[in-house]
Design an enzyme around this catalytic site. Structure first.
Site, PDB file in Angstrom:
ATOM      1  N   HIS A  74      20.447   0.165   8.740  1.00 30.35           N
ATOM      2  CA  HIS A  74      20.197  -0.646   9.940  1.00 30.35           C
ATOM      3  C   HIS A  74      21.226  -1.780  10.057  1.00 30.35           C
ATOM      4  O   HIS A  74      20.913  -2.861  10.532  1.00 30.35           O
ATOM      5  CB  HIS A  74      18.752  -1.174   9.956  1.00 30.35           C
ATOM      6  N   GLY A  78      13.428  16.403  10.829  1.00 32.45           N
ATOM      7  CA  GLY A  78      12.729  15.122  10.723  1.00 32.45           C
ATOM      8  C   GLY A  78      12.834  14.507   9.349  1.00 32.45           C
ATOM      9  O   GLY A  78      11.974  13.741   8.935  1.00 32.45           O
ATOM     10  N   ALA A  79      13.874  14.861   8.590  1.00 31.04           N
ATOM     11  CA  ALA A  79      13.992  14.379   7.209  1.00 31.04           C
ATOM     12  C   ALA A  79      14.952  13.199   7.096  1.00 31.04           C
ATOM     13  O   ALA A  79      15.310  12.797   6.000  1.00 31.04           O
ATOM     14  CB  ALA A  79      14.445  15.515   6.302  1.00 31.04           C
ATOM     15  N   SER A  80      15.369  12.645   8.246  1.00 34.66           N
ATOM     16  CA  SER A  80      16.318  11.522   8.241  1.00 34.66           C
ATOM     17  C   SER A  80      17.653  11.889   7.610  1.00 34.66           C
ATOM     18  O   SER A  80      18.337  11.045   7.041  1.00 34.66           O
ATOM     19  CB  SER A  80      15.761  10.299   7.492  1.00 34.66           C
ATOM     20  N   LEU A  81      17.992  13.179   7.670  1.00 31.56           N
ATOM     21  CA  LEU A  81      19.298  13.612   7.148  1.00 31.56           C
ATOM     22  C   LEU A  81      20.221  13.976   8.310  1.00 31.56           C
ATOM     23  O   LEU A  81      21.205  14.688   8.142  1.00 31.56           O
ATOM     24  CB  LEU A  81      19.129  14.791   6.176  1.00 31.56           C
ATOM     25  N   ASP A  98      25.875   8.037  11.893  1.00 30.22           N
ATOM     26  CA  ASP A  98      25.601   9.461  11.645  1.00 30.22           C
ATOM     27  C   ASP A  98      26.724  10.339  12.205  1.00 30.22           C
ATOM     28  O   ASP A  98      27.229  11.240  11.535  1.00 30.22           O
ATOM     29  CB  ASP A  98      24.261   9.867  12.278  1.00 30.22           C
TER      30      ASP A  98
HETATM   31  C1  GLA Z   1      19.633   6.289  12.203  1.00 32.50           C
HETATM   32  C2  GLA Z   1      20.692   5.950  13.243  1.00 32.50           C
HETATM   33  C3  GLA Z   1      21.897   5.279  12.585  1.00 32.50           C
HETATM   34  C4  GLA Z   1      21.480   4.107  11.696  1.00 32.50           C
HETATM   35  C5  GLA Z   1      20.336   4.506  10.764  1.00 32.50           C
HETATM   36  C6  GLA Z   1      19.783   3.326  10.010  1.00 32.50           C
HETATM   37  O1  GLA Z   1      20.103   7.261  11.333  1.00 32.50           O
HETATM   38  O2  GLA Z   1      21.098   7.101  13.921  1.00 32.50           O
HETATM   39  O3  GLA Z   1      22.801   4.873  13.585  1.00 32.50           O
HETATM   40  O4  GLA Z   1      21.151   2.999  12.457  1.00 32.50           O
HETATM   41  O5  GLA Z   1      19.273   5.114  11.467  1.00 32.50           O
HETATM   42  O6  GLA Z   1      20.749   2.797   9.165  1.00 32.50           O
END
Ligand code: GLA
Length: 388
Positions: free
Chosen positions: A33, A123-126, A173
């Site tokens: 973040h 949905g795994a934040s990858l 990302d």
């Molecule tokens: C998501 C967003 C990124 C970044 C992260 C948190 O993955 O796409 O731009 O802000 O959250 O670090």
């Protein structure tokens, strides 16, 4: 995978594919973040990712099929109808890319067929979404011989998130998925987009990815809320100091001016953004000096700040990270990505991987009621064409 998909493509569309490509997913080592606060991020692309094939059509129809969403079937639209459509579900990511590429290159008048399949858990934040965005962009770049640089494509990917999907995400990302290099992480200054490749080598230690297997819920709205809180804190600080982003402040400078923020929640959000940015710079130095113990401590401090100040962890991610932190042979652990659900990472000695999995699984099962998953994958290069 791509060979099987090539045969399937022919059956599905009655024509051979012209181009194949792969786009990775990502983990973020540290710097969470911070990318929409003008700070540093330290991500690495992973070998899990999305594969795709494309062929050109003679009409102006786009047909999309995903082996990950077979229930959605074949999704079709014409190049004249490139608006967000809720019913098109996953296909809105490629559609957004198509829309902005077409605006930039009006000579894209032929439609095309695309088949995709990914092995990034959803949905795994990858970053499965940024992966499919960049994959689509690269397929079309090669298919239409577009003069499109990696950085231009990265920015179009971010535009899809921000304008098409309505998530005010930063550039991390798309940047790592576009620019990644095998066995390297990228230390990226999101204020300038200057970056360094850093060997992602941890001696006898490896990164273990731990998935909460929790379904994500309302992540987008909470994400946008955090971003708005940071902007509000920045506006308060600007009454006295001339800064463009929170990332310009050191923790010490912040302490001098933090009284200007008279909302406790916003103060904590800003404190996270600023301390996290400092931790990221320290982690970069620690990794360069192969000081893995310090690197691990910074991971732990990052998780604590994301939990207490930024409030984006939740019980599942806390259980994973905090249990991992106690396992012998683990130097540090933290959530990775946007948070709320998804994955955490741990820096673990290669001889302690089994122990980590056993201890974390047991505690997680007791506390949460189901099991987490673990992945050990290499660090990949960025989006690329594949030979078929
Ligand atoms: C998501 C967003 C990124 C970044 C992260 C948190 O993955 O796409 O731009 O802000 O959250 O670090």
């Amino acid at each position: 995978m791509i060979q099987t998909m090539y045969k399937q493509f022919e059956q599905l569309f009655d024509v051979q594919a012209d181009v194949a490509a792969f786009a990775p997913g990502r983990i973020n080592l540290i710097g969470e973040h911070t990318d929409y606060n003008g700070g540093y991020v330290f991500p690495a692309a992973i070998e899990l990712g999305t594969y795709g094939l494309v062929s050109k059509r003679s009409d102006d129809i786009v047909q999309l099929y995903s082996n990950n969403f077979e229930d959605k079937g074949l999704i079709s639209f014409s190049l004249d109808e490139l608006e967000f459509n809720h019913a098109h579900d996953w296909a809105n990511y490629p559609k957004g890319i198509i829309k902005y590429l077409k605006e930039k290159y009006p000579n894209i008048t032929n439609g095309f067929n695309i088949l995709v399949e990914g092995n990034i858990p959803n949905g795994a934040s990858l970053s499965s979404s940024a992966s499919i965005e960049l994959l689509t962009g690269w397929l079309l770049r090669q298919l239409f011989n577009l003069e499109l640089s990696r950085l231009e494509l990265i920015k179009i990917g971010q535009q899809v998130e921000n304008e098409f999907m309505g998530v005010n995400s930063g550039i991390m990302d798309q940047f790592i998925i576009g620019m990644g290099k095998a066995e390297h992480a990228i230390m990226l200054d999101t204020a300038t987009l200057n970056y360094d490749f850093v060997p992602a080598k941890f001696g006898d230690y490896v990164i273990s990815i731990m998935n909460t297997n929790k379904r994500r819920n309302l992540t987008e709205s909470k994400y946008n809320e955090r971003r708005a809180e940071c902007e509000s804190a920045l506006a308060a600080l600007k009454q006295e100091i001339n800064i463009e982003a929170l990332g310009e402040l050191s923790t010490d400078q912040f302490k001098v001016h933090q009284h200007l923020i008279n909302n406790d929640v916003e103060l904590r959000r800003a404190r996270h953004a600023i301390t996290e940015n400092e931790r990221t710079k320290e982690a970069f130095k620690a990794l360069e000096q192969s000081d893995f113990a310090t690197f691990g401590k910074l991971l732990n401090a990052s998780h604590a700040s994301l939990k207490n100040d930024y409030e984006v962890t939740g019980k599942e991610l806390d259980t994973l990270a905090e249990t991992a932190q106690q396992v012998e042979g683990v130097l540090g652990a933290r959530m990775t990505g946007a948070g709320f659900a998804g994955c955490a990472i741990a820096l673990v000695h290669k001889d302690s991987i089994k122990q980590l999995e056993t201890e974390v699984s047991k505690k997680y099962q007791d506390e949460i009621g189901y099991l987490p998953s673990f992945y050990h994958v290499g660090i990949s290069e960025g989006v690329k064409e594949l030979t078929i």
